[in-house]
Enzyme design. Structure first.
Site, mmCIF file in Angstrom:
data_model
loop_
_atom_site.group_PDB
_atom_site.id
_atom_site.type_symbol
_atom_site.label_atom_id
_atom_site.label_comp_id
_atom_site.label_asym_id
_atom_site.label_seq_id
_atom_site.Cartn_x
_atom_site.Cartn_y
_atom_site.Cartn_z
ATOM 1 N N HIS A 67 0.852 -1.204 0.000
ATOM 2 C CA HIS A 67 0.000 0.000 0.000
ATOM 3 C C HIS A 67 0.884 1.249 0.000
ATOM 4 O O HIS A 67 1.822 1.355 0.784
ATOM 5 C CB HIS A 67 -0.899 -0.013 1.242
ATOM 6 N N TYR A 70 -0.780 6.834 2.599
ATOM 7 C CA TYR A 70 -2.109 7.400 2.321
ATOM 8 C C TYR A 70 -2.110 8.920 2.279
ATOM 9 O O TYR A 70 -3.107 9.534 1.971
ATOM 10 C CB TYR A 70 -3.150 6.866 3.320
ATOM 11 N N HIS A 107 -4.276 5.493 -3.317
ATOM 12 C CA HIS A 107 -5.486 6.314 -3.314
ATOM 13 C C HIS A 107 -5.326 7.346 -4.426
ATOM 14 O O HIS A 107 -4.297 8.023 -4.474
ATOM 15 C CB HIS A 107 -5.650 7.027 -1.972
ATOM 16 N N GLU A 142 -7.562 2.290 -5.571
ATOM 17 C CA GLU A 142 -8.524 1.937 -4.522
ATOM 18 C C GLU A 142 -9.810 2.730 -4.708
ATOM 19 O O GLU A 142 -9.770 3.939 -4.944
ATOM 20 C CB GLU A 142 -7.908 2.196 -3.137
ATOM 21 N N ASP A 176 -12.586 -1.365 -1.649
ATOM 22 C CA ASP A 176 -12.662 -1.254 -0.193
ATOM 23 C C ASP A 176 -14.144 -1.243 0.189
ATOM 24 O O ASP A 176 -14.890 -0.351 -0.232
ATOM 25 C CB ASP A 176 -11.947 0.033 0.252
ATOM 26 N N HIS A 179 -15.341 1.857 1.954
ATOM 27 C CA HIS A 179 -15.369 3.022 1.072
ATOM 28 C C HIS A 179 -16.548 2.986 0.104
ATOM 29 O O HIS A 179 -17.236 3.990 -0.071
ATOM 30 C CB HIS A 179 -14.059 3.127 0.268
ATOM 31 N N HIS A 211 -10.430 -4.817 0.169
ATOM 32 C CA HIS A 211 -10.218 -4.364 1.548
ATOM 33 C C HIS A 211 -11.516 -4.615 2.282
ATOM 34 O O HIS A 211 -12.542 -4.010 1.950
ATOM 35 C CB HIS A 211 -9.884 -2.870 1.593
ATOM 36 N N HIS A 226 -13.416 3.312 9.199
ATOM 37 C CA HIS A 226 -13.552 1.857 9.246
ATOM 38 C C HIS A 226 -14.055 1.411 10.616
ATOM 39 O O HIS A 226 -13.708 2.010 11.627
ATOM 40 C CB HIS A 226 -12.200 1.191 8.989
ATOM 41 N N GLU A 256 -8.674 -4.046 7.255
ATOM 42 C CA GLU A 256 -8.045 -2.775 7.675
ATOM 43 C C GLU A 256 -8.899 -2.217 8.802
ATOM 44 O O GLU A 256 -9.316 -1.062 8.771
ATOM 45 C CB GLU A 256 -8.028 -1.781 6.527
HETATM 46 ZN ZN ZN Z 1 -10.438 3.912 4.402
HETATM 47 FE FE FE Z 2 -8.722 0.515 2.123
HETATM 48 FE FE FE Z 3 -6.242 2.450 1.330
#
Ligand code: ZN
Ligand code: FE
Ligand code: FE
Length: 277
Positions: A67, A70, A107, A142, A176, A179, A211, A226, A256
């Protein structure tokens, strides 16, 4: 068998991280290539990377995911911010290539007032600059919650980024669940409808990773918070529907979720494995 793991830290080395994953009952995982806030990556220990790779294949792991930090903003208007994202991502791709980890997730960024189409164009342009012959890693975009001015909060936006990339044979998607739910796609109650839309707009062949997170906030809230599995608005039944969906169940899933102790991830991995039919 479901492929599932959680986010881990490589602070004790790559091989040890893979062994930790095994001890939690995981057969995949995700890690940051460097400090999640960006900046310095330590030099890659090639022997350790090779040992991790041998361990993963020897223990029948599904692909693992690297990853990006972020905090990067690949579509920033400010040149220094965009250039920093490009420098980090280029370096990360070289590391993924050296580690032979197949997927690099990022992202797509926030347009911060420039408008969605300008953001999409800038992110695609950055991918065009870094996806050259020096790397064979697949970059995953993502799906985002659409919080603030984030791009990638709709499947159409993700598709538009992909369409802007020449080498888009090397671009995939990481979905995700928190998300997309926060973005307004009801993956909890209607995973079939959401995945049908995903297939129509993006194509399910692009989907490489999930995710798996519950969401603290409601459907369409556009808030990226999350929750632990079963403790949010997706709920245990929603997660059960997601992990058993025929379009998803052979993909790697990564938790996550907000936990402090590794033992809590072991419990959550067992919980989700127990849901599979
Ligand atoms: Zn997130
Ligand atoms: Fe994620
Ligand atoms: Fe992420």
């Amino acid at each position: 068998m479901l492929h599932i793991g959680c986010h881990l830290s490589p602070s004790d080395g790559l091989l040890n991280m893979a062994k930790t994953a095994s001890s939690l009952g995981a057969d995949t995982f995700q890690f940051f290539s460097r400090n999640p806030r960006g900046s310095k990556a330590r030099t890659l220990d090639e022997a350790d990377a090779g040992a991790m790779l041998a361990y993963l294949s020897g223990n029948a792991f599904a692909p693992v995911l690297v990853h990006a930090p972020y905090t990067l903003n690949p579509c920033a208007e400010k040149l220094s911010v965009a250039e920093f994202a490009e420098m980090v991502m280029r370096d990360d791709l070289a590391r993924c290539t050296a580690m032979k980890t197949p997927f690099y997730n990022f992202h797509p960024g926030s347009h911060v007032g420039q408008g969605i189409s300008a953001g999409i164009e800038k992110t695609a342009a950055l991918l065009n600059r870094i996806l050259d012959d020096s790397t064979d890693t697949t970059v995953l975009i993502e799906t985002m919650a659409g919080q603030g001015s984030e791009i990638g909060g709709t499947f159409e936006e993700v598709k538009a980024i992909i369409d802007g990339v020449e080498r888009n044979d090397r671009v995939g998607v990481c979905l995700d669940t928190c998300h997309v739910f926060a973005a307004g796609y009801d993956i909890a109650n209607d995973p079939d409808g959401v995945l049908t839309a995903f297939d129509r707009i993006i194509g399910l062949d692009r989907l490489k990773f999930i995710h798996l997170n519950d969401s603290k906030f409601a459907l369409g809230a556009h808030k990226d918070r999350h929750a632990a599995i079963g403790e949010g608005c997706i709920g245990l039944e929603g997660v059960r529907r997601i992990v058993n969906h025929p379009a998803l169940r052979s993909l790697p899933f990564c938790l996550e979720t907000p936990h402090e102790a590794l033992s809590e991830y072991a419990d959550e991995i067992a919980l989700v494995r127990g849901m599979t039919e």
